[in-house]
Design a protein around this motif. Structure first.
Motif, PDB file in Angstrom:
ATOM      1  N   ALA A 287      40.245  42.693  48.237  1.00 56.00           N
ATOM      2  CA  ALA A 287      38.444  42.161  48.902  1.00 56.00           C
ATOM      3  C   ALA A 287      38.657  41.436  48.488  1.00 56.00           C
ATOM      4  N   GLY A 288      39.525  40.687  47.816  1.00 55.95           N
ATOM      5  CA  GLY A 288      39.933  39.205  47.708  1.00 55.95           C
ATOM      6  C   GLY A 288      39.326  38.031  46.319  1.00 55.95           C
ATOM      7  N   TYR A 289      38.957  38.660  45.799  1.00 50.91           N
ATOM      8  CA  TYR A 289      38.560  39.167  44.515  1.00 50.91           C
ATOM      9  C   TYR A 289      40.340  38.593  43.189  1.00 50.91           C
ATOM     10  N   VAL A 290      40.374  38.639  43.007  1.00 53.60           N
ATOM     11  CA  VAL A 290      41.987  39.097  42.438  1.00 53.60           C
ATOM     12  C   VAL A 290      43.276  38.621  42.921  1.00 53.60           C
ATOM     13  N   GLU A 291      44.179  37.020  42.187  1.00 51.24           N
ATOM     14  CA  GLU A 291      45.147  36.770  42.400  1.00 51.24           C
ATOM     15  C   GLU A 291      46.727  37.409  42.272  1.00 51.24           C
ATOM     16  N   ILE A 292      47.798  37.996  42.985  1.00 48.50           N
ATOM     17  CA  ILE A 292      48.486  38.388  42.187  1.00 48.50           C
ATOM     18  C   ILE A 292      49.512  37.179  42.231  1.00 48.50           C
ATOM     19  N   VAL A 293      49.897  36.904  41.492  1.00 52.30           N
ATOM     20  CA  VAL A 293      51.658  35.929  41.541  1.00 52.30           C
ATOM     21  C   VAL A 293      52.867  36.793  41.059  1.00 52.30           C
ATOM     22  N   LYS A 294      53.542  36.598  41.251  1.00 48.01           N
ATOM     23  CA  LYS A 294      55.073  37.555  41.091  1.00 48.01           C
ATOM     24  C   LYS A 294      55.733  36.226  40.635  1.00 48.01           C
ATOM     25  N   THR A 295      56.330  35.964  39.384  1.00 55.38           N
ATOM     26  CA  THR A 295      57.881  35.301  39.641  1.00 55.38           C
ATOM     27  C   THR A 295      58.245  35.206  38.623  1.00 55.38           C
ATOM     28  N   HIS A 296      59.229  34.191  38.258  1.00 57.40           N
ATOM     29  CA  HIS A 296      60.214  34.805  36.946  1.00 57.40           C
ATOM     30  C   HIS A 296      60.149  34.034  35.961  1.00 57.40           C
ATOM     31  N   ARG A 297      60.260  34.207  34.811  1.00 59.66           N
ATOM     32  CA  ARG A 297      61.189  33.816  33.683  1.00 59.66           C
ATOM     33  C   ARG A 297      62.214  33.704  33.362  1.00 59.66           C
TER      34      ARG A 297
ATOM     35  N   ASN B  41      37.193  37.346  34.386  1.00 59.46           N
ATOM     36  CA  ASN B  41      35.860  36.399  34.565  1.00 59.46           C
ATOM     37  C   ASN B  41      35.716  35.271  32.846  1.00 59.46           C
ATOM     38  N   ALA B  42      36.488  35.935  32.202  1.00 61.52           N
ATOM     39  CA  ALA B  42      36.274  35.040  30.511  1.00 61.52           C
ATOM     40  C   ALA B  42      37.199  34.212  30.358  1.00 61.52           C
ATOM     41  N   LEU B  43      38.138  34.330  30.771  1.00 59.29           N
ATOM     42  CA  LEU B  43      39.223  33.083  31.155  1.00 59.29           C
ATOM     43  C   LEU B  43      38.760  31.837  31.897  1.00 59.29           C
ATOM     44  N   PRO B  44      39.317  30.323  31.772  1.00 54.40           N
ATOM     45  CA  PRO B  44      38.585  29.553  32.293  1.00 54.40           C
ATOM     46  C   PRO B  44      38.840  29.920  33.736  1.00 54.40           C
ATOM     47  N   GLU B  45      38.326  28.628  34.762  1.00 60.22           N
ATOM     48  CA  GLU B  45      39.225  29.189  36.521  1.00 60.22           C
ATOM     49  C   GLU B  45      40.415  28.179  36.136  1.00 60.22           C
TER      50      GLU B  45
ATOM     51  N   LEU C 138      32.641  34.267  42.145  1.00 64.37           N
ATOM     52  CA  LEU C 138      31.019  34.242  42.558  1.00 64.37           C
ATOM     53  C   LEU C 138      29.910  35.949  42.924  1.00 64.37           C
ATOM     54  N   ALA C 139      31.250  37.044  43.785  1.00 61.88           N
ATOM     55  CA  ALA C 139      30.827  38.243  43.592  1.00 61.88           C
ATOM     56  C   ALA C 139      30.161  38.502  42.059  1.00 61.88           C
ATOM     57  N   PHE C 140      31.425  38.587  41.697  1.00 61.94           N
ATOM     58  CA  PHE C 140      30.973  39.250  39.834  1.00 61.94           C
ATOM     59  C   PHE C 140      29.693  38.034  39.369  1.00 61.94           C
ATOM     60  N   GLU C 141      29.124  36.769  39.632  1.00 66.49           N
ATOM     61  CA  GLU C 141      28.208  36.105  39.162  1.00 66.49           C
ATOM     62  C   GLU C 141      26.660  37.038  40.745  1.00 66.49           C
TER      63      GLU C 141
ATOM     64  N   PRO D  37      18.757  46.326  45.078  1.00 64.56           N
ATOM     65  CA  PRO D  37      19.778  45.520  44.802  1.00 64.56           C
ATOM     66  C   PRO D  37      20.571  46.445  44.812  1.00 64.56           C
ATOM     67  N   GLU D  38      22.002  45.896  45.986  1.00 61.97           N
ATOM     68  CA  GLU D  38      23.174  46.594  45.764  1.00 61.97           C
ATOM     69  C   GLU D  38      23.836  46.460  44.892  1.00 61.97           C
ATOM     70  N   LEU D  39      24.866  46.582  44.501  1.00 59.37           N
ATOM     71  CA  LEU D  39      26.026  46.812  43.530  1.00 59.37           C
ATOM     72  C   LEU D  39      26.675  47.214  44.228  1.00 59.37           C
ATOM     73  N   ASP D  40      27.542  45.845  44.283  1.00 58.36           N
ATOM     74  CA  ASP D  40      29.278  45.723  45.006  1.00 58.36           C
ATOM     75  C   ASP D  40      30.163  46.914  44.422  1.00 58.36           C
ATOM     76  N   PRO D  41      30.256  47.991  45.475  1.00 61.03           N
ATOM     77  CA  PRO D  41      30.763  48.446  45.289  1.00 61.03           C
ATOM     78  C   PRO D  41      32.608  48.453  44.737  1.00 61.03           C
ATOM     79  N   VAL D  42      33.078  47.259  45.012  1.00 64.62           N
ATOM     80  CA  VAL D  42      34.341  47.251  44.801  1.00 64.62           C
ATOM     81  C   VAL D  42      34.485  46.597  43.046  1.00 64.62           C
ATOM     82  N   ILE D  43      33.442  45.603  43.126  1.00 59.60           N
ATOM     83  CA  ILE D  43      33.179  45.764  41.468  1.00 59.60           C
ATOM     84  C   ILE D  43      32.705  46.934  40.302  1.00 59.60           C
ATOM     85  N   HIS D  44      32.327  47.365  41.082  1.00 61.78           N
ATOM     86  CA  HIS D  44      31.503  48.878  40.335  1.00 61.78           C
ATOM     87  C   HIS D  44      32.059  49.840  39.491  1.00 61.78           C
ATOM     88  N   ALA D  45      32.849  50.513  40.449  1.00 60.49           N
ATOM     89  CA  ALA D  45      33.611  51.463  39.429  1.00 60.49           C
ATOM     90  C   ALA D  45      34.542  50.709  37.923  1.00 60.49           C
ATOM     91  N   GLN D  46      34.598  51.708  37.244  1.00 56.35           N
ATOM     92  CA  GLN D  46      34.395  51.177  35.991  1.00 56.35           C
ATOM     93  C   GLN D  46      35.734  50.214  35.855  1.00 56.35           C
TER      94      GLN D  46
END
Length: 105
Positions: free
Chosen positions: A56-66, A22-26, A82-85, A3-12
């Motif tokens: 790659a569209g795997y994470v979302e980064i939101v910049k805001t202010h507190r 992924n351990a965080l609730p969706e 899905l990519a991680f699964e 099987p092919e391993l996703d090179p984006v995720i495969h880097a340590q």
């Protein structure tokens, strides 16, 4: 067939980021400093890897202010989950294939 391993995720470092997110609730997110501390990474190193995951569209980064303080939140997207699964399924297949006794033995 191997099987092919996703090179984006495969880097340590990126694998550690994805596993942690992924351990965080969706739908949940973590602050950038919180993720940095959990992973024991420098801000610069984490930023580089998050950039590749975001591209790659795997994470979302939101910049805001507190209040007046800038805050950056990071979350794994559905596409990232899905990519991680798929990545973990490929690893399992690879491990099952390599741990099977050779045919004819």
């Amino acid at each position: 067939m191997t099987p092919e391993l996703d090179p984006v995720i495969h880097a340590q470092a990126r694998l550690r980021v994805v596993v942690t997110l992924n351990a965080l609730p969706e739908g949940d997110q973590i602050t950038f400093p919180g993720l940095k501390d959990l992973l024991g990474m420098t801000a610069g190193n984490l930023s580089v890897h998050l950039g590749k995951l975001e591209e790659a569209g795997y994470v979302e980064i939101v910049k805001t202010h507190r209040g007046r303080t800038p805050a950056t939140y990071v979350a794994l997207t559905r596409r990232g989950r899905l990519a991680f699964e798929e990545y973990t399924a490929a690893i399992r297949t690879l491990l099952d294939t390599t741990s099977a006794p050779p045919s004819g033995a």
